[in-house]
Design an enzyme around this catalytic site. Structure first.
Site, mmCIF file in Angstrom:
data_model
loop_
_atom_site.group_PDB
_atom_site.id
_atom_site.type_symbol
_atom_site.label_atom_id
_atom_site.label_comp_id
_atom_site.label_asym_id
_atom_site.label_seq_id
_atom_site.Cartn_x
_atom_site.Cartn_y
_atom_site.Cartn_z
ATOM 1 N N LYS A 170 0.843 -1.198 0.000
ATOM 2 C CA LYS A 170 0.000 0.000 0.000
ATOM 3 C C LYS A 170 0.873 1.241 0.000
ATOM 4 O O LYS A 170 1.474 1.610 1.004
ATOM 5 C CB LYS A 170 -0.931 0.046 1.214
ATOM 6 C CG LYS A 170 -2.047 1.045 0.940
ATOM 7 C CD LYS A 170 -2.672 1.693 2.143
ATOM 8 C CE LYS A 170 -1.923 2.818 2.762
ATOM 9 N NZ LYS A 170 -1.902 4.081 1.996
ATOM 10 N N GLY A 222 6.761 4.860 8.310
ATOM 11 C CA GLY A 222 5.901 6.031 8.459
ATOM 12 C C GLY A 222 6.072 6.635 9.835
ATOM 13 O O GLY A 222 7.148 6.552 10.434
ATOM 14 N N SER A 223 4.994 7.211 10.340
ATOM 15 C CA SER A 223 5.085 7.949 11.598
ATOM 16 C C SER A 223 5.152 7.001 12.791
ATOM 17 O O SER A 223 4.667 5.870 12.750
ATOM 18 C CB SER A 223 3.870 8.857 11.736
ATOM 19 O OG SER A 223 2.691 8.070 11.791
ATOM 20 N N THR A 224 5.747 7.491 13.865
ATOM 21 C CA THR A 224 5.855 6.685 15.090
ATOM 22 C C THR A 224 4.467 6.400 15.656
ATOM 23 O O THR A 224 4.217 5.292 16.152
ATOM 24 C CB THR A 224 6.764 7.408 16.100
ATOM 25 O OG1 THR A 224 8.088 7.443 15.539
ATOM 26 C CG2 THR A 224 6.819 6.681 17.431
ATOM 27 N N GLY A 227 3.025 3.649 13.679
ATOM 28 C CA GLY A 227 3.876 2.485 13.946
ATOM 29 C C GLY A 227 3.510 1.808 15.258
ATOM 30 O O GLY A 227 3.455 0.585 15.356
ATOM 31 N N GLU A 244 9.875 0.982 10.490
ATOM 32 C CA GLU A 244 10.886 2.002 10.238
ATOM 33 C C GLU A 244 10.174 3.328 10.425
ATOM 34 O O GLU A 244 9.345 3.708 9.600
ATOM 35 C CB GLU A 244 11.429 1.811 8.822
ATOM 36 C CG GLU A 244 12.815 2.358 8.661
ATOM 37 C CD GLU A 244 12.763 3.765 8.152
ATOM 38 O OE1 GLU A 244 12.848 4.684 9.007
ATOM 39 O OE2 GLU A 244 12.627 3.965 6.954
ATOM 40 N N CYS A 278 13.276 10.472 7.076
ATOM 41 C CA CYS A 278 13.284 9.950 8.448
ATOM 42 C C CYS A 278 14.670 10.114 9.066
ATOM 43 O O CYS A 278 14.796 10.310 10.257
ATOM 44 C CB CYS A 278 12.860 8.491 8.447
ATOM 45 S SG CYS A 278 13.701 7.528 7.196
ATOM 46 N N GLU A 376 9.605 15.516 15.634
ATOM 47 C CA GLU A 376 10.017 15.363 14.244
ATOM 48 C C GLU A 376 9.194 16.340 13.403
ATOM 49 O O GLU A 376 7.967 16.248 13.350
ATOM 50 C CB GLU A 376 9.764 13.932 13.759
ATOM 51 C CG GLU A 376 10.226 13.731 12.335
ATOM 52 C CD GLU A 376 10.009 12.300 11.825
ATOM 53 O OE1 GLU A 376 8.895 11.776 11.959
ATOM 54 O OE2 GLU A 376 10.970 11.726 11.280
HETATM 55 P P1 NAP Z 1 1.638 7.928 8.370
HETATM 56 O O1 NAP Z 1 0.265 8.341 8.697
HETATM 57 O O2 NAP Z 1 2.400 7.144 9.365
HETATM 58 O O3 NAP Z 1 1.532 7.138 6.984
HETATM 59 C C1 NAP Z 1 2.417 6.136 6.527
HETATM 60 C C2 NAP Z 1 1.625 5.073 5.777
HETATM 61 O O4 NAP Z 1 0.735 4.383 6.667
HETATM 62 C C3 NAP Z 1 0.739 5.618 4.682
HETATM 63 O O5 NAP Z 1 0.666 4.686 3.627
HETATM 64 C C4 NAP Z 1 -0.585 5.745 5.399
HETATM 65 O O6 NAP Z 1 -1.696 5.840 4.535
HETATM 66 C C5 NAP Z 1 -0.614 4.490 6.214
HETATM 67 N N1 NAP Z 1 -1.481 4.547 7.387
HETATM 68 C C6 NAP Z 1 -1.970 5.644 8.027
HETATM 69 N N2 NAP Z 1 -2.694 5.277 9.100
HETATM 70 C C7 NAP Z 1 -2.676 3.923 9.140
HETATM 71 C C8 NAP Z 1 -3.238 2.952 10.024
HETATM 72 N N3 NAP Z 1 -3.946 3.314 11.077
HETATM 73 N N4 NAP Z 1 -3.015 1.647 9.775
HETATM 74 C C9 NAP Z 1 -2.261 1.268 8.714
HETATM 75 N N5 NAP Z 1 -1.708 2.144 7.844
HETATM 76 C C10 NAP Z 1 -1.905 3.463 8.055
HETATM 77 O O7 NAP Z 1 2.514 9.176 7.994
HETATM 78 P P2 NAP Z 1 2.027 10.505 7.230
HETATM 79 O O8 NAP Z 1 0.693 10.951 7.720
HETATM 80 O O9 NAP Z 1 2.203 10.265 5.791
HETATM 81 O O10 NAP Z 1 3.106 11.539 7.750
HETATM 82 C C11 NAP Z 1 2.983 12.064 9.060
HETATM 83 C C12 NAP Z 1 4.320 12.161 9.741
HETATM 84 O O11 NAP Z 1 4.954 10.884 9.763
HETATM 85 C C13 NAP Z 1 5.342 13.040 9.059
HETATM 86 O O12 NAP Z 1 5.163 14.382 9.346
HETATM 87 C C14 NAP Z 1 6.621 12.485 9.597
HETATM 88 O O13 NAP Z 1 6.873 13.017 10.878
HETATM 89 C C15 NAP Z 1 6.344 11.010 9.709
HETATM 90 N N6 NAP Z 1 6.845 10.253 8.530
HETATM 91 C C16 NAP Z 1 7.931 9.462 8.681
HETATM 92 C C17 NAP Z 1 8.424 8.783 7.582
HETATM 93 C C18 NAP Z 1 9.621 7.907 7.663
HETATM 94 O O14 NAP Z 1 10.306 7.735 6.659
HETATM 95 N N7 NAP Z 1 9.900 7.293 8.797
HETATM 96 C C19 NAP Z 1 7.826 8.909 6.347
HETATM 97 C C20 NAP Z 1 6.695 9.709 6.230
HETATM 98 C C21 NAP Z 1 6.223 10.361 7.333
HETATM 99 P P3 NAP Z 1 -2.048 7.348 4.042
HETATM 100 O O15 NAP Z 1 -0.947 7.803 3.184
HETATM 101 O O16 NAP Z 1 -3.270 7.240 3.266
HETATM 102 O O17 NAP Z 1 -2.224 8.150 5.276
#
Ligand code: NAP
Ligand code: MG
Length: 475
Positions: A170, A222-224, A227, A244, A278, A376
């Site tokens: 996804k 993705g986000s902590t 995670g 990660e 990240c 972050e």
């Molecule tokens: P996120 O919400 O953690 O999204 C990462 C992935 O998980 C996306 O594919 C997201 O779908 C999906 N997702 C969201 N909620 C989920 C759930 N409850 N169960 C399963 N999958 C789910 O991150 P974001 O909203 O894109 O970014 C928010 C913050 O996360 C950023 O500001 C940054 O601090 C951090 N981040 C970290 C990394 C990294 O490389 N470690 C990368 C991106 C962001 P959707 O895209 O549709 O929400």
């Protein structure tokens, strides 16, 4: 979306828009996967695992991964443009790094299938043969963020496919396009239908996928916050897991560093990908004797930064991914100013021409408890703090929930390697930042996640050793 080798619409017909962050304009509509689609994708992955993909000899898995590498390379220009349009990444970066990086990942992992050997175990029992087999974990859910869509897809897929798993992937809702194009190339390479399925959708889709009882492993970046939620569900469902997550990585410049190199590397470390990484070098610690020189070097460099639309070849820093991230980063900058830190660089202007642009920004006079120093930000915002000695800076470095990357700039080998050993992080950069290679493991400790991607640990995270006992007692 792409299920069992074909593009399909959502069972309930839902769609969502994907937007070009350089202009704020819609690019196209994409299917929004719901529960029925998640179920068909997982079923297709299970059937491929138990069928044609599972039956392929290792050398054939390697050959297909090699063909996929060649196909990505042959379509490099198109993929770079798609990635730049959908994710706002400068075309110079997608052309020189993201797409060649994806080729390198598939090529690297194409060598692994034929090297996955079990062991013969020297057990005490007489007349007994005990050995291990390395088997794929099974059907894997891979959930991705938007900051390195194609590159991250390639290292997650490469490792899982090398190990013999099948995948339901996804991509992030902001950046679905390169994963969909890759799904076509996967079919063209000759992977059996169902080996890789791409479910486009949002967090709800991701959540349904995590909850699906026939998923054996979840690999999430993705986000902590998300995670933690996925980790709890994986624990309850006893699913294998790699996470990660985010970071707030310390970058330490000692007094004896090559300052030109340290300034250039630290600049790239935080402002590369507009800070949306990240591993971003987001907390800078500089020895007080060179603090002013380093800060003015960074501010000078930032003043000439070319911030602009992703498809302009001159652009060094593209827009942030979305209006939401733009507002979020802006709010951090405003909070930093309000809490008394000193801002260098522009207070973010309103969105430019509909795009989500923020120029490189640096704060000094930062207190450790300020939000800009702890959270972050995931944008081009650096906080810089002076220090006096090594023990003090190690304490500063560790004053965070995260533990992804850490960096040290020095000409003193003893200090470099002492700090490399002491710093609690999954990755340490000495006189460099953001170096990476498919063969080098990557991942974090503490709130930055668990498990490693890439390299041998990356492949092993998709393998399950099975122990086989045989009695050799003569009949
Ligand atoms: P996120 O919400 O953690 O999204 C990462 C992935 O998980 C996306 O594919 C997201 O779908 C999906 N997702 C969201 N909620 C989920 C759930 N409850 N169960 C399963 N999958 C789910 O991150 P974001 O909203 O894109 O970014 C928010 C913050 O996360 C950023 O500001 C940054 O601090 C951090 N981040 C970290 C990394 C990294 O490389 N470690 C990368 C991106 C962001 P959707 O895209 O549709 O929400
Ligand atoms: Mg988009």
């Amino acid at each position: 979306m792409h299920i069992n080798g074909d593009f399909v619409r959502a069972a309930d017909g839902r769609t969502f828009e994907t937007v070009d962050p350089s202009t704020g304009e819609r690019i196209t509509e994409v299917a929004h996967a719901g529960a029925a689609d998640v179920d068909s994708a997982v079923r297709a992955a299970r059937l491929a695992l138990e069928g044609p993909w599972g039956a392929l000899p290792a050398i054939e898995r390697g050959r297909l991964l090699g063909r996929l590498a060649d196909l990505v390379e042959a379509n490099a220009g198109e993929l770079a443009e798609l990635e730049s349009r959908d994710g706002g990444k400068p075309i110079s970066a997608t052309t020189s790094m993201d797409v060649p990086g994806a080729v390198a990942q598939f090529r690297y992992f194409s060598g692994w299938p034929t090297k996955l050997e079990g062991r013969t175990i020297p057990v005490a029992m007489p007349d007994t043969l005990c050995y291990t087999r390395q088997e794929p974990v099974g059907v894997v859910a891979q959930i991705l963020p938007w900051n390195f869509p194609l590159l991250m897809t390639s290292w997650k897929l490469g490792a899982a496919l090398a190990a013999g798993c099948t995948v339901v992937l996804k991509p992030a809702e902001q950046t679905p396009l390169t994963a969909l194009r890759l799904a076509e190339l996967i079919v063209e390479a000759g992977f059996p239908p169902g080996t890789v399925n791409v479910l486009t959708g949002d967090g709800e889709t991701g959540s349904l996928l995590v909850d699906h009882p026939d998923v054996d492993k979840i690999a999430f970046t993705g986000s902590t916050a998300v995670g933690r939620e996925i980790g709890a569900k994986a624990g309850a469902g006893l699913k294998r897991l790699t996470l990660e997550l985010g970071g707030k990585s310390p970058n330490i410049i000692l007094a004896d560093a090559d300052l030109d190199a340290a300034i250039a590397g630290s600049y790239q470390g935080i402002y590369g990908n507009s800070g949306q990484a990240c591993y971003a070098a987001s907390r800078l610690f500089v020895h007080h004797s060179v603090f002013d020189e380093v800060v003015s070097g960074l501010v000078d460099r930032a003043s000439t930064a070319v911030v602009g639309p992703a498809l302009d070849p001159a652009t060094e820093h593209g827009p942030l991914i979305s209006a939401e991230q733009y507002q979020r980063v802006r709010a951090f900058v405003e909070d930093g100013v309000a809490s008394g830190a000193t801002l260098h660089g522009d207070v973010p202007p309103p969105a430019l021409d509909g795009g989500y642009y923020i120029r490189p920004t640096l704060f000094i006079d930062v207190k450790p408890d300020m939000r800009i120093a702890r959270e972050e930000i995931f944008g081009p915002v650096l906080v810089a703090t002076p220090f006096d000695d090594l023990s003090e800076v190690v304490e500063y470095a560790h004053d965070t929930d995260y533990g992804l990357a850490a960096g040290v700039w020095t000409r003193n080998l003893g200090n470099a390697h002492t700090l490399a050993a002491r710093l609690r992080a999954g990755v340490v950069y000495l006189n460099t930042w953001s170096a990476g290679d498919p063969a080098a493991p990557f991942g974090g400790v503490k709130a930055s996640g668990s498990g490693r991607e890439m390299g041998q640990p990356g492949v092993e995270s998709y393998l399950e050793p099975k122990t086989v006992w045989t009695s050799l007692t003569p009949a």
